[in-house]
Write a protein that holds these residues in place. Structure first.
Motif, PDB file in Angstrom:
ATOM      1  N   PHE A   1       0.782  -1.227   0.000  1.00 42.20           N
ATOM      2  CA  PHE A   1       0.000   0.000   0.000  1.00 42.20           C
ATOM      3  C   PHE A   1       0.817   1.283   0.000  1.00 42.20           C
ATOM      4  O   PHE A   1       0.269   2.372  -0.121  1.00 42.20           O
ATOM      5  CB  PHE A   1      -0.999   0.043   1.164  1.00 42.20           C
ATOM      6  CG  PHE A   1      -2.117  -0.934   1.024  1.00 42.20           C
ATOM      7  CD1 PHE A   1      -3.130  -0.731   0.112  1.00 42.20           C
ATOM      8  CD2 PHE A   1      -2.138  -2.088   1.793  1.00 42.20           C
ATOM      9  CE1 PHE A   1      -4.151  -1.652  -0.027  1.00 42.20           C
ATOM     10  CE2 PHE A   1      -3.163  -3.014   1.657  1.00 42.20           C
ATOM     11  CZ  PHE A   1      -4.169  -2.795   0.748  1.00 42.20           C
ATOM     12  N   ALA A   2       2.136   1.211   0.178  1.00 38.67           N
ATOM     13  CA  ALA A   2       2.953   2.424   0.091  1.00 38.67           C
ATOM     14  C   ALA A   2       3.063   2.828  -1.370  1.00 38.67           C
ATOM     15  O   ALA A   2       3.410   2.018  -2.232  1.00 38.67           O
ATOM     16  CB  ALA A   2       4.336   2.171   0.679  1.00 38.67           C
ATOM     17  N   GLY A   3       2.742   4.083  -1.668  1.00 36.91           N
ATOM     18  CA  GLY A   3       2.787   4.570  -3.038  1.00 36.91           C
ATOM     19  C   GLY A   3       3.667   5.793  -3.170  1.00 36.91           C
ATOM     20  O   GLY A   3       4.545   6.039  -2.339  1.00 36.91           O
TER      21      GLY A   3
ATOM     22  N   ALA B   1       2.741   8.823  -2.733  1.00 39.27           N
ATOM     23  CA  ALA B   1       2.407   9.637  -1.555  1.00 39.27           C
ATOM     24  C   ALA B   1       2.758  11.104  -1.758  1.00 39.27           C
ATOM     25  O   ALA B   1       3.375  11.743  -0.898  1.00 39.27           O
ATOM     26  CB  ALA B   1       3.104   9.081  -0.307  1.00 39.27           C
TER      27      ALA B   1
ATOM     28  N   PHE C   1      -1.411  10.973   4.239  1.00 40.20           N
ATOM     29  CA  PHE C   1      -0.501   9.827   4.292  1.00 40.20           C
ATOM     30  C   PHE C   1       0.188   9.778   5.645  1.00 40.20           C
ATOM     31  O   PHE C   1       0.446  10.813   6.265  1.00 40.20           O
ATOM     32  CB  PHE C   1       0.570   9.930   3.191  1.00 40.20           C
ATOM     33  CG  PHE C   1       0.042   9.752   1.795  1.00 40.20           C
ATOM     34  CD1 PHE C   1      -0.150   8.491   1.262  1.00 40.20           C
ATOM     35  CD2 PHE C   1      -0.263  10.852   1.010  1.00 40.20           C
ATOM     36  CE1 PHE C   1      -0.642   8.320  -0.024  1.00 40.20           C
ATOM     37  CE2 PHE C   1      -0.758  10.699  -0.279  1.00 40.20           C
ATOM     38  CZ  PHE C   1      -0.948   9.428  -0.799  1.00 40.20           C
TER      39      PHE C   1
ATOM     40  N   LYS D   1       1.946   5.264   3.293  1.00 39.53           N
ATOM     41  CA  LYS D   1       0.674   4.594   3.077  1.00 39.53           C
ATOM     42  C   LYS D   1      -0.457   5.585   3.341  1.00 39.53           C
ATOM     43  O   LYS D   1      -0.344   6.439   4.238  1.00 39.53           O
ATOM     44  CB  LYS D   1       0.529   3.386   4.013  1.00 39.53           C
ATOM     45  CG  LYS D   1       1.550   2.294   3.791  1.00 39.53           C
ATOM     46  CD  LYS D   1       1.365   1.171   4.805  1.00 39.53           C
ATOM     47  CE  LYS D   1       2.422   0.096   4.656  1.00 39.53           C
ATOM     48  NZ  LYS D   1       2.262  -0.991   5.658  1.00 39.53           N
ATOM     49  N   PRO D   2      -1.546   5.479   2.582  1.00 42.25           N
ATOM     50  CA  PRO D   2      -2.671   6.392   2.827  1.00 42.25           C
ATOM     51  C   PRO D   2      -3.218   6.253   4.248  1.00 42.25           C
ATOM     52  O   PRO D   2      -3.221   5.149   4.818  1.00 42.25           O
ATOM     53  CB  PRO D   2      -3.722   5.935   1.809  1.00 42.25           C
ATOM     54  CG  PRO D   2      -2.965   5.192   0.768  1.00 42.25           C
ATOM     55  CD  PRO D   2      -1.805   4.565   1.470  1.00 42.25           C
TER      56      PRO D   2
ATOM     57  N   TYR E   1      -3.747  -1.141   9.091  1.00 45.39           N
ATOM     58  CA  TYR E   1      -3.315  -1.984   7.972  1.00 45.39           C
ATOM     59  C   TYR E   1      -3.220  -3.452   8.377  1.00 45.39           C
ATOM     60  O   TYR E   1      -3.452  -4.342   7.554  1.00 45.39           O
ATOM     61  CB  TYR E   1      -1.998  -1.476   7.401  1.00 45.39           C
ATOM     62  CG  TYR E   1      -2.218  -0.350   6.422  1.00 45.39           C
ATOM     63  CD1 TYR E   1      -2.633  -0.606   5.122  1.00 45.39           C
ATOM     64  CD2 TYR E   1      -2.049   0.977   6.808  1.00 45.39           C
ATOM     65  CE1 TYR E   1      -2.871   0.424   4.233  1.00 45.39           C
ATOM     66  CE2 TYR E   1      -2.282   2.012   5.916  1.00 45.39           C
ATOM     67  CZ  TYR E   1      -2.697   1.737   4.625  1.00 45.39           C
ATOM     68  OH  TYR E   1      -2.950   2.754   3.739  1.00 45.39           O
TER      69      TYR E   1
ATOM     70  N   TRP F   1     -10.441   5.989   2.963  1.00 41.56           N
ATOM     71  CA  TRP F   1      -9.123   6.298   2.447  1.00 41.56           C
ATOM     72  C   TRP F   1      -8.844   7.796   2.351  1.00 41.56           C
ATOM     73  O   TRP F   1      -9.683   8.572   1.911  1.00 41.56           O
ATOM     74  CB  TRP F   1      -8.976   5.720   1.035  1.00 41.56           C
ATOM     75  CG  TRP F   1      -9.139   4.239   0.942  1.00 41.56           C
ATOM     76  CD1 TRP F   1     -10.327   3.537   0.848  1.00 41.56           C
ATOM     77  CD2 TRP F   1      -8.103   3.247   0.956  1.00 41.56           C
ATOM     78  NE1 TRP F   1     -10.083   2.194   0.801  1.00 41.56           N
ATOM     79  CE2 TRP F   1      -8.731   1.972   0.853  1.00 41.56           C
ATOM     80  CE3 TRP F   1      -6.711   3.315   1.022  1.00 41.56           C
ATOM     81  CZ2 TRP F   1      -8.006   0.788   0.832  1.00 41.56           C
ATOM     82  CZ3 TRP F   1      -5.992   2.134   1.000  1.00 41.56           C
ATOM     83  CH2 TRP F   1      -6.634   0.887   0.899  1.00 41.56           C
TER      84      TRP F   1
ATOM     85  N   SER G   1      -5.517   2.610  -5.985  1.00 38.65           N
ATOM     86  CA  SER G   1      -4.263   3.077  -6.579  1.00 38.65           C
ATOM     87  C   SER G   1      -4.171   4.599  -6.549  1.00 38.65           C
ATOM     88  O   SER G   1      -3.113   5.163  -6.233  1.00 38.65           O
ATOM     89  CB  SER G   1      -4.150   2.565  -8.013  1.00 38.65           C
ATOM     90  OG  SER G   1      -2.951   3.025  -8.621  1.00 38.65           O
TER      91      SER G   1
ATOM     92  N   GLN H   1      -3.260   5.889  -3.197  1.00 32.50           N
ATOM     93  CA  GLN H   1      -1.849   5.686  -2.871  1.00 32.50           C
ATOM     94  C   GLN H   1      -0.947   6.721  -3.546  1.00 32.50           C
ATOM     95  O   GLN H   1       0.167   6.961  -3.082  1.00 32.50           O
ATOM     96  CB  GLN H   1      -1.405   4.291  -3.320  1.00 32.50           C
ATOM     97  CG  GLN H   1      -2.047   3.150  -2.557  1.00 32.50           C
ATOM     98  CD  GLN H   1      -1.709   1.812  -3.187  1.00 32.50           C
ATOM     99  OE1 GLN H   1      -2.499   1.228  -3.919  1.00 32.50           O
ATOM    100  NE2 GLN H   1      -0.521   1.322  -2.908  1.00 32.50           N
ATOM    101  N   GLU H   2      -1.429   7.307  -4.622  1.00 36.76           N
ATOM    102  CA  GLU H   2      -0.567   8.168  -5.435  1.00 36.76           C
ATOM    103  C   GLU H   2      -0.369   9.556  -4.865  1.00 36.76           C
ATOM    104  O   GLU H   2       0.756  10.050  -4.785  1.00 36.76           O
ATOM    105  CB  GLU H   2      -1.108   8.281  -6.856  1.00 36.76           C
ATOM    106  CG  GLU H   2      -0.211   9.111  -7.764  1.00 36.76           C
ATOM    107  CD  GLU H   2      -0.647   9.074  -9.207  1.00 36.76           C
ATOM    108  OE1 GLU H   2      -0.365  10.052  -9.932  1.00 36.76           O
ATOM    109  OE2 GLU H   2      -1.266   8.079  -9.628  1.00 36.76           O
TER     110      GLU H   2
END
Length: 264
Positions: free
Chosen positions: A3-5, A7, A42, A47-48, A88, A108, A131, A134-135
C-alpha cells in the motif's frame, strides 16, 4: 499488499480546481479535511491514512466471519484500535478472507472516502480507486470532491450547514462524535486565517516520511503552518545536508528536501 505509493503532497492547482468545482471557499474545505484526518492524507510509511470498518466488512461478507474474526468482522461498528499500522494489520487480515470486501470496507485518504463508493464516483474499478489513493493527496481530495458532488453535499458545504453536511458525510450518528461541532469550530479558525500553506505542508510531509527511516526530522504533524517543531525539524535536516541551519524553508532547502523524500 504493501500500500505504500508515491504519496505526493497536495498541489495548488488541484486544490483550486476542487474549490472552483464545489463553489465553496478554502476555509470550509480545510475544515472537512481537518476533522476527517487531522489534515494529513498519508502516514510516515507513505501509506494512505485509512480506517477499516469492521461492520461494513461483516455486511459485505454475509457475516460469515463474525465468529472466527470478530475484531475485523462484526455487526457492531467500532473496535478500531490505534491508527497507523494497526489499521493496515486489520485490513490485511480482511484481505486474506475477501479482498474486494476488505478494500471496500476501508475509508481512504484526506477525505476518508469509503472504497465501496468507487462505482458511484466513476472509477473504472475498486483497484483503480485504491491506486489513486496511494498516489497523491490531490487524488485523495478529488475523491472527496466527487463524493460531495455525487451525494449532494456541495450546497451544505457552501452554506456551512454543518449538521446537514455531517449527517450526509458521516452518517445519522454524526452527533455522537460531534462532527458538526468540530466542523464549525475548525471553520471559525480557518476563516480567521491564515489557511494552510501548501509549500509548508509539502515540506512537513517530506520531513515526516524521512523521520521514519532517520529517526530525526519529525515536524510532529502536517498542518501547513511554520511552527516551532517544523522549524526545528527543518534546521535538523538542513544541518544534515550541509545547508545553513536557519529553520526556514528557502528554495534550496525545499528542493533538497523534496529530492531526499523522493517527492520531486
Amino acid at each position: 499488499m504493501n500500500f505504500a505509493g508515491k504519496a505526493l503532497p497536495l498541489q495548488q492547482n488541484a486544490l483550486d480546481e476542487i474549490i472552483g468545482n464545489l463553489g465553496c471557499d478554502g476555509a470550509s474545505l480545510w475544515s472537512v479535511i481537518a476533522v476527517e484526518t487531522s489534515g494529513q492524507g498519508f502516514w510516515a510509511t507513505k501509506k494512505p491514512a485509512i480506517l477499516f470498518e469492521r461492520h461494513l466488512f461483516s455486511n459485505k461478507t454475509g457475516h460469515i466471519y463474525d465468529n472466527s474474526h470478530p475484531d475485523i468482522s462484526n455487526k457492531e461498528a467500532g473496535g478500531y484500535g490505534a491508527s497507523g499500522e494497526h489499521q493496515y494489520a486489520r485490513l490485511n487480515t480482511a484481505l486474506a478472507l475477501n479482498p474486494d470486501a476488505a478494500l471496500a470496507a476501508t475509508s481512504w485518504g484526506l477525505g476518508q472516502v469509503l472504497g465501496e463508493h468507487w462505482k458511484d464516483l466513476k472509477y473504472p474499478s475498486l483497484q483503480q480507486f485504491v491506486s489513486d489513493m496511494q498516489e497523491s493527496e490531490s487524488k485523495q481530495m478529488l475523491a472527496m470532491a466527487k463524493f460531495i458532488q455525487h451525494f449532494g453535499l456541495a450546497n451544505d458545504l457552501k452554506a456551512r450547514n454543518w449538521s446537514n453536511f455531517a449527517r450526509k458525510y458521516n452518517g445519522s450518528n454524526y452527533a455522537i462524535n460531534h462532527y458538526d461541532t468540530k466542523l464549525a469550530q475548525h471553520d471559525e479558525l480557518f476563516k480567521k486565517g491564515p489557511l494552510p500553506d501548501l509549500r509548508i505542508r509539502a515540506a512537513q510531509l517530506a520531513l515526516t516520511y524521512l523521520s521514519l527511516t532517520n529517526g530525526k526530522f519529525d515536524p510532529h504533524g502536517v498542518d501547513g503552518w511554520m511552527g516551532r517543531m517544523t522549524s526545528a525539524a527543518l534546521a535538523e535536516f538542513q544541518h544534515s545536508k550541509g545547508l545553513t541551519a536557519s529553520g526556514t524553508l528557502d528554495n534550496a532547502t525545499y528542493t533538497t528536501l523534496m529530492t531526499a523524500a523522493n517527492l520531486s
